[in-house]
Design a protein around this motif. Structure first.
Motif, PDB file in Angstrom:
ATOM      1  N   SER A  42       0.823  -1.204   0.000  1.00 27.48           N
ATOM      2  CA  SER A  42       0.000   0.000   0.000  1.00 27.48           C
ATOM      3  C   SER A  42       0.859   1.257   0.000  1.00 27.48           C
ATOM      4  N   GLY A  43       1.884   1.272   0.833  1.00 29.36           N
ATOM      5  CA  GLY A  43       2.791   2.416   0.875  1.00 29.36           C
ATOM      6  C   GLY A  43       3.489   2.629  -0.455  1.00 29.36           C
ATOM      7  N   TRP A  44       3.915   1.543  -1.077  1.00 32.43           N
ATOM      8  CA  TRP A  44       4.581   1.611  -2.379  1.00 32.43           C
ATOM      9  C   TRP A  44       3.637   2.237  -3.408  1.00 32.43           C
ATOM     10  N   ALA A  45       2.404   1.750  -3.450  1.00 32.53           N
ATOM     11  CA  ALA A  45       1.422   2.282  -4.408  1.00 32.53           C
ATOM     12  C   ALA A  45       1.167   3.770  -4.160  1.00 32.53           C
ATOM     13  N   GLN A  46       1.019   4.149  -2.903  1.00 32.78           N
ATOM     14  CA  GLN A  46       0.756   5.549  -2.592  1.00 32.78           C
ATOM     15  C   GLN A  46       1.936   6.450  -2.970  1.00 32.78           C
ATOM     16  N   ARG A  47       3.148   5.975  -2.742  1.00 32.26           N
ATOM     17  CA  ARG A  47       4.331   6.776  -3.104  1.00 32.26           C
ATOM     18  C   ARG A  47       4.432   6.959  -4.620  1.00 32.26           C
TER      19      ARG A  47
END
Length: 103
Positions: A42-47
């Motif tokens: 999720s963090g990867w996608a948001q970044r």
């Protein structure tokens, strides 16, 4: 367009294994590993979607929700991946988490 099928297949397999796992397995480590993976994806996608913005952390919705959480996070990530190398890295993360989870 990048083929993200390997990622969706890997995460579908992990989610199926989590759903079939006994509660004791989920309590020992599987749910925690899955939540950590969901948060990482999720963090990867948001970044990728919003560079420079602080990613929001996926909440802990409980051990019986982690299968759905990894599916949502992986499918969100699949939309923004732009290279085969990124897909391979995401698959590696999923497979490593599945192995650590013991499912």
């Amino acid at each position: 367009m990048v083929d993200t099928t390997p990622l969706t297949q890997a995460v579908d397999h992990f989610a199926d294994r989590l759903r079939a796992a006994p509660q004791s397995r989920l309590q020992r480590s599987a749910a925690a590993e899955a939540l950590a993976l969901a948060r990482e994806l999720s963090g990867w996608a948001q970044r990728k979607e919003s560079p420079g913005a602080e990613p929001r952390e996926m909440p802990d919705a409980g051990m019986f929700a982690v299968a759905d959480q990894i599916l949502v996070a992986a499918h969100d990530l699949a939309v923004v991946l732009d290279s085969d190398d990124q897909v391979a890295e995401a698959v590696r993360l999923v497979e490593e988490a599945r192995q650590r989870a013991g499912v």
